[in-house]
Write a protein that holds these residues in place. Structure first.
Motif, PDB file in Angstrom:
ATOM      1  N   PHE A  67       0.850  -1.183   0.000  1.00  0.00           N
ATOM      2  CA  PHE A  67       0.000   0.000   0.000  1.00  0.00           C
ATOM      3  C   PHE A  67       0.888   1.236   0.000  1.00  0.00           C
ATOM      4  O   PHE A  67       2.000   1.219   0.515  1.00  0.00           O
TER       5      PHE A  67
ATOM      6  N   TYR B 139      -3.792   6.238   7.686  1.00  0.00           N
ATOM      7  CA  TYR B 139      -4.348   5.019   8.270  1.00  0.00           C
ATOM      8  C   TYR B 139      -3.242   4.070   8.703  1.00  0.00           C
ATOM      9  O   TYR B 139      -3.261   3.541   9.821  1.00  0.00           O
ATOM     10  N   GLU B 140      -2.241   3.858   7.804  1.00  0.00           N
ATOM     11  CA  GLU B 140      -1.114   2.994   8.157  1.00  0.00           C
ATOM     12  C   GLU B 140      -0.345   3.554   9.349  1.00  0.00           C
ATOM     13  O   GLU B 140       0.073   2.812  10.245  1.00  0.00           O
TER      14      GLU B 140
ATOM     15  N   LEU C 270      -2.272   2.912  12.594  1.00  0.00           N
ATOM     16  CA  LEU C 270      -2.132   1.522  13.041  1.00  0.00           C
ATOM     17  C   LEU C 270      -0.770   1.288  13.687  1.00  0.00           C
ATOM     18  O   LEU C 270      -0.657   0.573  14.690  1.00  0.00           O
ATOM     19  N   SER C 271       0.264   1.901  13.118  1.00  0.00           N
ATOM     20  CA  SER C 271       1.618   1.667  13.621  1.00  0.00           C
ATOM     21  C   SER C 271       1.824   2.214  15.031  1.00  0.00           C
ATOM     22  O   SER C 271       2.716   1.745  15.745  1.00  0.00           O
TER      23      SER C 271
ATOM     24  N   GLU D  45      -0.371  -3.490  11.799  1.00  0.00           N
ATOM     25  CA  GLU D  45       0.015  -3.336  10.404  1.00  0.00           C
ATOM     26  C   GLU D  45      -1.143  -3.759   9.515  1.00  0.00           C
ATOM     27  O   GLU D  45      -1.809  -4.763   9.779  1.00  0.00           O
ATOM     28  N   ARG D  46      -1.388  -2.966   8.494  1.00  0.00           N
ATOM     29  CA  ARG D  46      -2.435  -3.298   7.532  1.00  0.00           C
ATOM     30  C   ARG D  46      -1.983  -4.473   6.671  1.00  0.00           C
ATOM     31  O   ARG D  46      -0.870  -4.485   6.146  1.00  0.00           O
ATOM     32  N   ARG D  47      -2.853  -5.467   6.557  1.00  0.00           N
ATOM     33  CA  ARG D  47      -2.518  -6.660   5.770  1.00  0.00           C
ATOM     34  C   ARG D  47      -3.536  -6.851   4.663  1.00  0.00           C
ATOM     35  O   ARG D  47      -4.745  -6.747   4.893  1.00  0.00           O
TER      36      ARG D  47
ATOM     37  N   ARG E  57      -5.924  -8.709   1.935  1.00  0.00           N
ATOM     38  CA  ARG E  57      -6.724  -9.932   2.030  1.00  0.00           C
ATOM     39  C   ARG E  57      -6.074 -11.066   1.248  1.00  0.00           C
ATOM     40  O   ARG E  57      -6.099 -12.219   1.681  1.00  0.00           O
TER      41      ARG E  57
END
Length: 303
Positions: A131, A136-137, A140-141, A146-148, A150
């Motif tokens: 990404f 947003y990332e 999360l950090s 961490e964004r994963r 699908r």
């Protein structure tokens, strides 16, 4: 000429010479040239490279002009239909040059690609981003999340699938781009000194309608240290690049929101470190909080 391989050297002659050696040992099935842009190393690098490899095309930048701008000097004289930007601290494990070139040539909509990177021990290291950077990332950090994706959730920064994987951006240590695509999108932005310039270039490539991919068959060793706890100057360079990227993608409002989020992240993590009596981490996050302020102020001053 199939591929122009471009290095930027700043006082890393020994690393460049080792990397060139692996190119000459491993690259096959493609016509290539090697270009080295020296950012005014003033340590004999130019002479060492010229003496070791007289066939290498050398450009003296006349100053330390940064990674992207130096690479652009190489682009200006490159004759290849594809350009491979290699860091001095890389070693080819296999015929990565030929593998990446053949992949790009396989479809006109393929714009850029890179291989899987490992450290000297063969341990996977950051090779790409699934990404593009966003608030947003970063949010999360803050909480070590961490964004994963699908699809292939294990392959966030390193390709474990065994086949080419669509990605957002490729790490600039080993990035190959079609010359025709670069002519359309433009080369590296001169607004960056170091860090995030390859991310921003990949962003423009994707926006122009071309695909970016990781090709795991191409294997490259990246010797760069992977420690999270780097010095203040390195952190500042990283943050300055991050602010330039956010400013380009999200405008000044996005950069300001990033500043507030990073300030919160540094304070939050410093408090956690104090709570667990980890003086090393606490000092690091306090340093990063101050460095973040300096980097943001430099970004604003440059607007």
């Amino acid at each position: 000429m199939d591929v122009s391989i471009i290095y930027v050297n700043y006082k890393t002659a020994a690393l460049v010479l080792d990397s060139i050696r692996t190119v000459k040992e491993k690259a096959e099935g493609v016509a290539y040239e090697i270009i080295v842009v020296d950012n005014c190393s003033a340590d004999g690098s130019v002479e060492k490279i010229r003496n070791a490899y007289p066939d290498v095309r050398l450009i003296e930048a006349g100053g330390n002009i940064g990674f992207g701008r130096a690479n652009n000097l190489g682009v200006g004289i490159a004759r290849g239909t594809a350009l491979l930007f290699l860091n001095p601290d890389t070693l080819l494990v296999n015929n990565a040059v030929g593998i990446l070139f053949r992949y790009l040539a396989g479809d006109r909509k393929r714009g850029a690609c890179g291989g899987n990177l490992t450290d000297a021990a063969g341990k996977p290291v950051n090779s790409f981003g699934r990404f593009f950077p966003s608030l947003y990332e970063e949010f999360l950090s803050v909480f070590y999340l961490e964004r994963r994706p699908r699809r292939f959730p294990r392959s966030v920064h390193y390709n474990h699938t065994g086949r080419p994987l669509p990605v957002a951006s490729v790490v600039g240590a080993g990035l190959m781009v079609k010359r025709s695509v670069l002519d359309e999108t433009g080369p590296f932005s001169p607004d960056f000194f170091m860090n995030f310039e390859e991310t921003e270039l990949c962003f423009r490539i994707v926006r122009a309608g071309y695909a970016v991919a990781n090709v795991p068959e191409a294997r490259i060793i990246h010797l760069e240290g992977q420690s999270d706890y780097t010095g203040a100057s390195q952190v500042q360079r990283y943050l300055e690049g991050q602010y330039v990227f956010f400013g380009k993608r999200y405008g000044n409002k996005g950069a300001k929101r990033l500043y507030r989020l990073l300030a919160f992240k540094c304070g939050f993590r410093a408090c956690l470190a104090c709570l667990f009596r980890n003086t090393r981490k606490s000092a690091y996050w306090q340093m990063k909080r101050e460095t973040n302020k300096q980097a943001f102020n430099r970004y604003i001053a440059g607007k």
